[in-house]
Design a protein around this motif. Structure first.
Motif, PDB file in Angstrom:
ATOM      1  N   VAL A 189      38.952  29.132  38.235  1.00  0.00           N
ATOM      2  CA  VAL A 189      39.427  30.209  37.475  1.00  0.00           C
ATOM      3  C   VAL A 189      38.158  31.022  36.804  1.00  0.00           C
ATOM      4  CG1 VAL A 189      40.286  30.892  35.070  1.00  0.00           C
ATOM      5  CG2 VAL A 189      41.644  29.184  36.580  1.00  0.00           C
TER       6      VAL A 189
ATOM      7  N   TYR B 277      36.783  34.715  34.428  1.00  0.00           N
ATOM      8  CA  TYR B 277      37.339  36.019  33.714  1.00  0.00           C
ATOM      9  C   TYR B 277      36.287  37.056  33.651  1.00  0.00           C
ATOM     10  CZ  TYR B 277      34.012  34.368  30.082  1.00  0.00           C
ATOM     11  OH  TYR B 277      33.132  33.862  29.423  1.00  0.00           O
TER      12      TYR B 277
ATOM     13  N   SER C 228      33.716  33.166  37.793  1.00  0.00           N
ATOM     14  CA  SER C 228      34.521  34.469  38.442  1.00  0.00           C
ATOM     15  C   SER C 228      33.672  34.835  39.751  1.00  0.00           C
ATOM     16  CB  SER C 228      34.595  35.877  37.880  1.00  0.00           C
ATOM     17  OG  SER C 228      35.084  35.821  36.663  1.00  0.00           O
TER      18      SER C 228
ATOM     19  N   SER D 170      41.377  37.729  33.998  1.00  0.00           N
ATOM     20  CA  SER D 170      41.070  36.598  34.725  1.00  0.00           C
ATOM     21  C   SER D 170      41.242  36.613  36.354  1.00  0.00           C
ATOM     22  CB  SER D 170      41.722  35.395  34.040  1.00  0.00           C
ATOM     23  OG  SER D 170      43.201  35.437  34.366  1.00  0.00           O
TER      24      SER D 170
ATOM     25  N   GLN E 188      42.054  34.043  39.351  1.00  0.00           N
ATOM     26  CA  GLN E 188      42.734  32.371  39.637  1.00  0.00           C
ATOM     27  C   GLN E 188      43.029  32.262  41.058  1.00  0.00           C
ATOM     28  OE1 GLN E 188      46.437  31.286  37.890  1.00  0.00           O
ATOM     29  NE2 GLN E 188      46.246  29.174  38.636  1.00  0.00           N
TER      30      GLN E 188
END
Ligand code: ADP
Length: 498
Positions: A31, A33, A49, A132, A134
């Motif tokens: 994950v 962001y 990220s 975000s 994922q």
């Protein structure tokens, strides 16, 4: 002014700290962001990220729009649509989009991008959006593999050539295939409204249900049975059913049963016809041999009387011829008696529980003279007490033992070993000898009526004994067969279901 500047510096430091903490937390979680400050034309993309797409922090620019290099062009339009809708609806419509992205190494990633506009100006223009990423590639591939294996399963399920059903623990079909639907004339929809007992012949339902319960209780792993179904139009369908159970891999909890159904109505009908005609043949053999007894008795007794009275009074040739007639009529008597035994239709035959040890003891007692004369050594293991046709089973033991003695090797002490062992669902008996053995090619032939491998001059016999044994074992719904090595010995096996 200076104070203000210090304050901003301080806030920026705090923000950097917070981002640092957040990034450390997110390490290895798939994950990341981002924080897009539209007002200032800046975008912060967290190292987590960038790592998600395969980049070190310094390798990828943190600036507005740089993400466009990462997203798959085919997925960009739908992504922008979701984004624009979020803005137009002032955040009412959620900004969340699954899309393909490129990893630094060129591979494709499935990523969910979520965002939220968090600052607006007085005119309603958006000033700042946070969001975000994922990485869901693993889930996606698993999903895809699952989908493929489901398709494969579906294809097999439909095209196996046998009727198939997945049946819930309550006995209700969850899904059936076309073969089963055509076989029993119900649609899948109709099947799911019933339990399997509803389309099973009432006489077979209890047995089927019993097995099914054992399966769920884990006392058996699967079962097969011949059973009758009732087709929608009321017709009886004979089928061969095999059932196994799917369990949860983690908890071992039963999930559903998988049933495979083969239509054996044709086979059953042919079998019945065969049985009927062989019954008729047996009946004929019985009547014929019974009626032959009478004239034969006359021939027999008059030959004996003739011999008593006139032997030595005619010439030598006449004595010799009479001797042949006498011998032949005696042999015929044996043959007819054996045939009568074989084809006797005893209506009062019933199954009764018998201790096979006792049964064997009476057989050996009857054969005591022969056993002693031939110095045969007999060894008997522990035999079971089971329901059988007593007279017939005694006859079978007698036939097998007398064969084992008859076909002994010259100049060898005959040894016979009789044992029984329990195998799932039936008892298996063995009668082993150290006799002349049987050539492999005759292993089946010897069980046919009148089939013998030796001339009478070598070994006496009618060729009915083993055919009779086979009939007796068929009465018990068991099997009989032989394994043998020429000049070493033979072992006869037979089974009796429990
Ligand atoms: P019969 O004993 O009257 O000839 P059976 O039907 O009992 O008839 O046996 C058929 C044939 O099988 C025998 O003729 C013999 O060739 C062979 N056979 C049966 N039992 C044995 C045995 N224990 N060892 C070797 N051959 C055997």
């Amino acid at each position: 002014m200076g104070e203000n500047h210090d304050r901003i510096n301080e806030l920026e430091k705090e923000l950097a700290n917070a981002r640092n903490v957040l990034d450390t937390t997110l390490e290895g979680t798939n994950v990341g962001y981002w924080d897009w400050n539209i007002k200032e034309g800046k975008e912060y993309m967290s190292p987590s990220s960038k790592l998600l797409f395969g980049y070190e922090d310094r390798e990828f620019p943190s600036k507005p729009g740089s993400w466009k290099e990462l997203i798959h062009p085919d997925d960009l339009p739908v992504f922008l649509e979701t984004f624009n809708k979020h803005i137009e609806t002032k955040g009412q419509s959620p900004f969340q989009q699954e899309a393909r992205y490129f990893h630094k190494d060129g591979s494709i990633l499935w990523v969910i991008c979520k965002g939220k506009a968090v600052e607006w100006d007085k005119e309603g223009k958006v000033l700042r959006i946070v969001g975000s990423y994922q990485n869901i590639t693993t889930q996606k591939t698993t999903e895809k593999n699952l989908e493929e294996s489901e398709i494969r399963f579906r294809l097999t399920f439909e095209n196996l050539g046998a009727g198939m059903a997945l049946v819930g623990l309550d006995g209700r079909p969850i899904v059936t295939n076309g073969v089963l639907q055509r076989m029993l004339q119900y649609t899948n929809e109709e099947f799911t409204q019933m339990t399997f007992a509803d389309f099973t012949h009432p006489e077979d339902a209890t047995e089927d249900l019993g097995h099914y319960k054992d399966l769920i209780d884990d006392t058996i792993k699967n079962y097969s049975m011949e059973k009758r179904y009732i087709r929608k139009d009321g017709k009886e369908i004979w089928a061969d059913l095999s059932v196994s159970l799917a369990r949860d891999q983690l908890t071992n909890k039963p999930l559903y049963a998988i049933g495979m159904v083969k239509d054996i109505s044709e086979k059953k009908k042919a079998m019945n016809d065969l049985l009927k005609s062989s019954k008729q043949l047996e009946q004929f053999a019985y009547v014929a041999s019974h009626d032959l007894q009478e004239p034969l008795r006359t021939v027999n007794s008059f030959t004996s009387m003739f011999l008593d009275k006139y032997s030595g009074q005619l010439d030598e040739e006449a004595d010799e011829y009479l001797g042949y007639i006498n011998e032949a009529s005696n042999r015929m008597k044996d043959l007819i008696n054996a045939l009568l035994d074989y084809s006797r239709i005893d209506k009062k035959n019933t199954i009764e529980t018998a201790d096979c040890n006792e049964l064997m003891a009476t057989v050996l007692l009857d054969m005591d003279t022969l056993i002693k004369e031939t110095k045969t050594e007999v060894e008997i293991g522990r035999l079971p007490t089971i329901p059988v046709y007593k007279t017939e089973l005694r006859q079978l033991f007698q036939n097998l033992i007398s064969n084992a003695i008859k076909f002994r090797k010259p100049e060898t002490t005959p040894r016979i070993k009789i044992e029984a062992s329990k195998i799932s669902g039936y008892w298996q008996f063995t009668v082993a000898d150290n006799g002349i053995g049987i050539d492999d090619q005759f292993r089946e032939k010897i069980f046919m009526i009148f089939q013998r491998l030796h001339p009478r001059s070598e070994y006496e016999g009618t060729g009915i004994g083993l055919a009779h044994c086979k009939k007796i074992i068929q009465m018990h719904e068991g099997n009989i067969w032989v394994e043998s090595d020429l000049n070493v010995g033979s072992t006869f096996f037979f089974t009796i279901p429990t």
